[in-house]
Design an enzyme around this catalytic site. Sequence first.
Site, mmCIF file in Angstrom:
data_model
loop_
_atom_site.group_PDB
_atom_site.id
_atom_site.type_symbol
_atom_site.label_atom_id
_atom_site.label_comp_id
_atom_site.label_asym_id
_atom_site.label_seq_id
_atom_site.Cartn_x
_atom_site.Cartn_y
_atom_site.Cartn_z
ATOM 1 N N TYR A 78 -2.072 0.551 10.652
ATOM 2 C CA TYR A 78 -2.013 -0.035 9.311
ATOM 3 C C TYR A 78 -0.688 0.255 8.584
ATOM 4 O O TYR A 78 -0.093 -0.664 8.011
ATOM 5 C CB TYR A 78 -3.202 0.476 8.504
ATOM 6 N N SER A 106 0.842 -1.198 0.000
ATOM 7 C CA SER A 106 0.000 0.000 0.000
ATOM 8 C C SER A 106 0.874 1.244 0.000
ATOM 9 O O SER A 106 2.020 1.214 0.474
ATOM 10 C CB SER A 106 -0.890 0.010 1.247
#
Length: 259
Positions: free
Chosen positions: A157, A144
């Site tokens: 995250y 990501s």
Amino acid sequence: MSERLKGKTAIVTGAASGIGSAIAELFAQEGAQLALLDLNSAACESLAARLQRETERQCIALRVDVTDAARINACVQEIEAGLGAADILINCAGINVFRDPLSLSEEDWQRCLSVNLRGPLNGIRAVLPAMLARQYGNIVNIASVHGHKIIPGTFPYPVAKHGLIGLTRSLGVEYASQGIRINSVSPGLILTPSAEEWLESCPDPEAERQRQRDLLPCKRIGEPKEVAYTALFLASDEARFINATDIVMDGGRSQIYHD
């Protein structure tokens, strides 16, 4: 289609929806036989049946929690018995965990790291013995932009995604001389079901969609199939000199200085 993966066996985790299902569809169209792994067994089985019917490629579905190393190992053994050794592993299973650092529970901390970081490692460790025996294998981790740039309010995250990119680079170098390539893709905002759900939860969904578009140089949000095409390239032999590398695909957003 060009059948760029003809004769290859690919395992895709997180295959039931979003980026994972887009990768599964494209890989089947490009000639791969597939093992689709996900917690959502019903959606995974439906996708596998449809892809096998439409492409005439062998396609099986298995219910898997990627944090369960024993289950992953058992699934890979079943795949090897039915489809042959995996040529390709796509680690796509992941979850969003956004919490305030001071109120973050131990359970959520462990869950974030277990699914987003330990899960890919479990998959890699399961397929590596057969890949090493043949001196061939392509692994792609779906990371990501959170592994490159920090967005406030998204902890922990980004910690897991930074770790996944580090895992990619470390193991890519570790096994490079033995015919194994390990790379990752770092998507920005992509119109997956979870992204759609978040946008719809905003007070003014269309205003938020437009705000997100305006942040992007290309003025549009990415699509799952665009990530799938990047994974296809990395998983194919066309990318045989690309290893231990992460490809950012966020429409150029991370290159712009914002106020």
